[in-house]
Design a protein around this motif. Structure first.
Motif, PDB file in Angstrom:
ATOM      1  N   ASP A  86       0.853  -1.187   0.000  1.00 19.86           N
ATOM      2  CA  ASP A  86       0.000   0.000   0.000  1.00 19.86           C
ATOM      3  C   ASP A  86       0.893   1.242   0.000  1.00 19.86           C
ATOM      4  O   ASP A  86       1.923   1.274   0.680  1.00 19.86           O
ATOM      5  CB  ASP A  86      -0.894   0.004   1.243  1.00 19.86           C
ATOM      6  N   GLU A  87       0.519   2.242  -0.771  1.00 16.72           N
ATOM      7  CA  GLU A  87       1.368   3.435  -0.874  1.00 16.72           C
ATOM      8  C   GLU A  87       1.424   4.223   0.433  1.00 16.72           C
ATOM      9  O   GLU A  87       2.487   4.639   0.879  1.00 16.72           O
ATOM     10  CB  GLU A  87       0.868   4.328  -2.013  1.00 16.72           C
ATOM     11  N   LYS A  88       0.271   4.427   1.068  1.00 15.90           N
ATOM     12  CA  LYS A  88       0.247   5.203   2.313  1.00 15.90           C
ATOM     13  C   LYS A  88       0.423   4.264   3.503  1.00 15.90           C
ATOM     14  O   LYS A  88      -0.503   3.578   3.903  1.00 15.90           O
ATOM     15  CB  LYS A  88      -1.077   5.958   2.433  1.00 15.90           C
ATOM     16  N   LEU A  89       1.597   4.281   4.059  1.00 12.65           N
ATOM     17  CA  LEU A  89       1.897   3.373   5.168  1.00 12.65           C
ATOM     18  C   LEU A  89       1.970   4.096   6.511  1.00 12.65           C
ATOM     19  O   LEU A  89       2.349   3.503   7.509  1.00 12.65           O
ATOM     20  CB  LEU A  89       3.233   2.658   4.910  1.00 12.65           C
ATOM     21  N   SER A  90       1.613   5.363   6.521  1.00 12.46           N
ATOM     22  CA  SER A  90       1.816   6.153   7.739  1.00 12.46           C
ATOM     23  C   SER A  90       0.526   6.577   8.435  1.00 12.46           C
ATOM     24  O   SER A  90       0.550   7.384   9.354  1.00 12.46           O
ATOM     25  CB  SER A  90       2.642   7.401   7.413  1.00 12.46           C
ATOM     26  N   SER A 139      -5.147   4.437  -4.170  1.00  8.59           N
ATOM     27  CA  SER A 139      -6.371   5.011  -4.735  1.00  8.59           C
ATOM     28  C   SER A 139      -6.048   6.129  -5.722  1.00  8.59           C
ATOM     29  O   SER A 139      -6.943   6.681  -6.354  1.00  8.59           O
ATOM     30  CB  SER A 139      -7.268   5.554  -3.610  1.00  8.59           C
ATOM     31  N   GLN A 140      -4.767   6.462  -5.865  1.00  8.73           N
ATOM     32  CA  GLN A 140      -4.329   7.513  -6.790  1.00  8.73           C
ATOM     33  C   GLN A 140      -3.186   6.995  -7.673  1.00  8.73           C
ATOM     34  O   GLN A 140      -2.050   7.450  -7.568  1.00  8.73           O
ATOM     35  CB  GLN A 140      -3.885   8.749  -6.011  1.00  8.73           C
ATOM     36  N   PRO A 141      -3.467   6.048  -8.547  1.00  9.20           N
ATOM     37  CA  PRO A 141      -2.406   5.431  -9.354  1.00  9.20           C
ATOM     38  C   PRO A 141      -1.678   6.385 -10.291  1.00  9.20           C
ATOM     39  O   PRO A 141      -0.479   6.225 -10.530  1.00  9.20           O
ATOM     40  CB  PRO A 141      -3.146   4.346 -10.145  1.00  9.20           C
ATOM     41  N   SER A 142      -2.366   7.392 -10.797  1.00  9.95           N
ATOM     42  CA  SER A 142      -1.729   8.301 -11.752  1.00  9.95           C
ATOM     43  C   SER A 142      -0.597   9.099 -11.116  1.00  9.95           C
ATOM     44  O   SER A 142       0.341   9.521 -11.797  1.00  9.95           O
ATOM     45  CB  SER A 142      -2.761   9.262 -12.347  1.00  9.95           C
ATOM     46  N   SER A 143      -0.659   9.286  -9.816  1.00 11.52           N
ATOM     47  CA  SER A 143       0.371  10.076  -9.137  1.00 11.52           C
ATOM     48  C   SER A 143       1.668   9.298  -8.961  1.00 11.52           C
ATOM     49  O   SER A 143       2.691   9.868  -8.580  1.00 11.52           O
ATOM     50  CB  SER A 143      -0.131  10.526  -7.760  1.00 11.52           C
ATOM     51  N   LEU A 144       1.652   7.988  -9.257  1.00 10.70           N
ATOM     52  CA  LEU A 144       2.827   7.153  -9.009  1.00 10.70           C
ATOM     53  C   LEU A 144       3.504   6.664 -10.282  1.00 10.70           C
ATOM     54  O   LEU A 144       4.391   5.832 -10.220  1.00 10.70           O
ATOM     55  CB  LEU A 144       2.424   5.939  -8.160  1.00 10.70           C
ATOM     56  N   GLU A 145       3.110   7.161 -11.420  1.00  2.39           N
ATOM     57  CA  GLU A 145       3.692   6.702 -12.678  1.00  2.39           C
ATOM     58  C   GLU A 145       5.215   6.816 -12.736  1.00  2.39           C
ATOM     59  O   GLU A 145       5.877   5.942 -13.281  1.00  2.39           O
ATOM     60  CB  GLU A 145       3.059   7.442 -13.855  1.00  2.39           C
ATOM     61  N   PRO A 146       5.815   7.883 -12.187  1.00  8.62           N
ATOM     62  CA  PRO A 146       7.279   7.991 -12.271  1.00  8.62           C
ATOM     63  C   PRO A 146       8.044   6.869 -11.582  1.00  8.62           C
ATOM     64  O   PRO A 146       9.213   6.659 -11.868  1.00  8.62           O
ATOM     65  CB  PRO A 146       7.563   9.337 -11.579  1.00  8.62           C
ATOM     66  N   ILE A 147       7.410   6.122 -10.655  1.00 11.25           N
ATOM     67  CA  ILE A 147       8.147   5.078  -9.938  1.00 11.25           C
ATOM     68  C   ILE A 147       8.014   3.714 -10.602  1.00 11.25           C
ATOM     69  O   ILE A 147       8.434   2.712 -10.056  1.00 11.25           O
ATOM     70  CB  ILE A 147       7.678   4.962  -8.475  1.00 11.25           C
ATOM     71  N   CYS A 148       7.426   3.687 -11.794  1.00 11.66           N
ATOM     72  CA  CYS A 148       7.156   2.398 -12.417  1.00 11.66           C
ATOM     73  C   CYS A 148       8.415   1.591 -12.718  1.00 11.66           C
ATOM     74  O   CYS A 148       8.330   0.421 -13.058  1.00 11.66           O
ATOM     75  CB  CYS A 148       6.327   2.577 -13.686  1.00 11.66           C
ATOM     76  N   GLY A 149       9.579   2.203 -12.613  1.00 16.24           N
ATOM     77  CA  GLY A 149      10.802   1.440 -12.803  1.00 16.24           C
ATOM     78  C   GLY A 149      11.051   0.465 -11.676  1.00 16.24           C
ATOM     79  O   GLY A 149      11.760  -0.520 -11.840  1.00 16.24           O
ATOM     80  N   SER A 150      10.477   0.721 -10.510  1.00 15.55           N
ATOM     81  CA  SER A 150      10.702  -0.154  -9.361  1.00 15.55           C
ATOM     82  C   SER A 150       9.533  -1.092  -9.099  1.00 15.55           C
ATOM     83  O   SER A 150       9.606  -1.933  -8.220  1.00 15.55           O
ATOM     84  CB  SER A 150      10.979   0.679  -8.100  1.00 15.55           C
ATOM     85  N   VAL A 151       8.452  -0.950  -9.848  1.00 10.49           N
ATOM     86  CA  VAL A 151       7.307  -1.845  -9.688  1.00 10.49           C
ATOM     87  C   VAL A 151       6.823  -2.316 -11.056  1.00 10.49           C
ATOM     88  O   VAL A 151       7.033  -1.654 -12.068  1.00 10.49           O
ATOM     89  CB  VAL A 151       6.126  -1.165  -8.939  1.00 10.49           C
ATOM     90  N   VAL A 185       0.977  -0.512 -10.963  1.00  7.68           N
ATOM     91  CA  VAL A 185       0.316   0.203  -9.874  1.00  7.68           C
ATOM     92  C   VAL A 185      -1.150  -0.216  -9.872  1.00  7.68           C
ATOM     93  O   VAL A 185      -1.873   0.011 -10.844  1.00  7.68           O
ATOM     94  CB  VAL A 185       0.444   1.730 -10.049  1.00  7.68           C
ATOM     95  N   LEU A 186      -1.582  -0.856  -8.799  1.00  8.26           N
ATOM     96  CA  LEU A 186      -2.944  -1.373  -8.695  1.00  8.26           C
ATOM     97  C   LEU A 186      -3.885  -0.304  -8.145  1.00  8.26           C
ATOM     98  O   LEU A 186      -3.585   0.335  -7.135  1.00  8.26           O
ATOM     99  CB  LEU A 186      -2.969  -2.600  -7.779  1.00  8.26           C
ATOM    100  N   ASP A 187      -5.006  -0.144  -8.809  1.00  8.76           N
ATOM    101  CA  ASP A 187      -5.980   0.884  -8.450  1.00  8.76           C
ATOM    102  C   ASP A 187      -6.977   0.345  -7.419  1.00  8.76           C
ATOM    103  O   ASP A 187      -7.775  -0.545  -7.713  1.00  8.76           O
ATOM    104  CB  ASP A 187      -6.718   1.333  -9.715  1.00  8.76           C
ATOM    105  N   LYS A 188      -6.931   0.886  -6.211  1.00  3.81           N
ATOM    106  CA  LYS A 188      -7.849   0.457  -5.151  1.00  3.81           C
ATOM    107  C   LYS A 188      -9.312   0.652  -5.541  1.00  3.81           C
ATOM    108  O   LYS A 188     -10.176  -0.134  -5.158  1.00  3.81           O
ATOM    109  CB  LYS A 188      -7.583   1.251  -3.869  1.00  3.81           C
ATOM    110  N   GLY A 189      -9.566   1.700  -6.294  1.00  5.42           N
ATOM    111  CA  GLY A 189     -10.939   2.014  -6.651  1.00  5.42           C
ATOM    112  C   GLY A 189     -11.545   1.064  -7.663  1.00  5.42           C
ATOM    113  O   GLY A 189     -12.772   1.006  -7.812  1.00  5.42           O
ATOM    114  N   GLN A 190     -10.696   0.315  -8.379  1.00  5.24           N
ATOM    115  CA  GLN A 190     -11.206  -0.583  -9.421  1.00  5.24           C
ATOM    116  C   GLN A 190     -10.963  -2.060  -9.141  1.00  5.24           C
ATOM    117  O   GLN A 190     -11.528  -2.918  -9.824  1.00  5.24           O
ATOM    118  CB  GLN A 190     -10.546  -0.244 -10.769  1.00  5.24           C
ATOM    119  N   ILE A 191     -10.138  -2.345  -8.152  1.00  2.88           N
ATOM    120  CA  ILE A 191      -9.641  -3.709  -7.992  1.00  2.88           C
ATOM    121  C   ILE A 191     -10.732  -4.732  -7.668  1.00  2.88           C
ATOM    122  O   ILE A 191     -10.540  -5.934  -7.844  1.00  2.88           O
ATOM    123  CB  ILE A 191      -8.527  -3.750  -6.923  1.00  2.88           C
TER     124      ILE A 191
END
Length: 216
Positions: A63-67, A97-109, A112-118
């Motif tokens: 999960d992206e938000k771990l805090s 829930s905000q997959p578009s905001s994480l596109e730049p990190i796609c080299g490490s994953v 990106v799974l969308d919580k809203g659609q999964i």
């Protein structure tokens, strides 16, 4: 036939989310896999250590938000980047829930799974095929690397290796042992012993190659 299941690690700091999405993730994999749901450690190094101690891991979903509850010092994307340095080809995913905001990190994953659609049928079916393909590709690549490593190691004992082949063997050896070493900051006494042993083996191979070159 062995009934031991392979593990998929799911990391989320909120217990309610772990309960809900563990079941969702379980539906994404076939019955050969077991979802191991864990909460994150506060420090990144401790989290890496926990993951390294789990056996038979085939993929990791974070999960992206771990805090929110755990007050971690890192985000899921930061954890994925560190894990990619250790597990070069293991499928790693971010759940958000905000997959578009994480596109730049796609080299490490891988994705990106969308919580809203999964939980939607069409999206779930798409993701199922994706996860299955990623695991199949990873298994094939691991087998290829293992076969190449075994072939080069055997060849080094009988007829010697070229410089290019020796470099490739060293790279394959690093790929093989890197997950055992966790991270540079976590290297302990046993890790150092493993490194020393592998350095010794590679040193002997280099000496063998050099001596065979002198005889030609």
């Amino acid at each position: 036939m062995s009934d031991i299941k392979l593990n998929v690690i799911y990391i989320d700091d909120e217990e309610a989310s772990r309960d809900v999405f563990s079941e969702v993730i379980d539906d994404l994999y076939d019955d050969k896999f077991n979802v191991v749901s864990i909460s994150p450690n506060k420090k990144l190094a401790d989290m890496i250590s926990v993951i390294a101690d789990i056996q038979d891991v085939k993929s990791i979903i974070i999960d992206e938000k771990l805090s929110v509850s755990a007050k971690t010092e890192y985000k899921g994307s930061e954890l994925s980047e560190e894990l990619r340095n250790i597990y070069e080809i293991m499928p790693i995913y971010i759940l958000t829930s905000q997959p578009s905001s994480l596109e730049p990190i796609c080299g490490s994953v891988e994705y990106v799974l969308d919580k809203g659609q999964i939980e939607q049928d069409s999206y779930k079916e798409h993701v199922k095929k994706l996860l299955s393909r990623h695991i199949a590709n990873t298994d094939a690549l691991v087998s290829e690397k293992k076969e190449k490593y075994d072939r080069l190691l055997t060849k080094s004992m009988s007829e010697g290796l070229s410089e290019v082949e020796m470099t490739e063997l060293e790279s394959l050896e690093l790929f093989r042992i890197k997950p055992l070493l966790k991270t540079e900051s976590l290297v302990g006494e046993k890790d150092l012993e493993a490194l020393d042993e592998n350095d010794k083996i590679l040193g002997e191979l280099e000496e063998l190659l050099a001596s065979m070159g002198e005889k030609k």
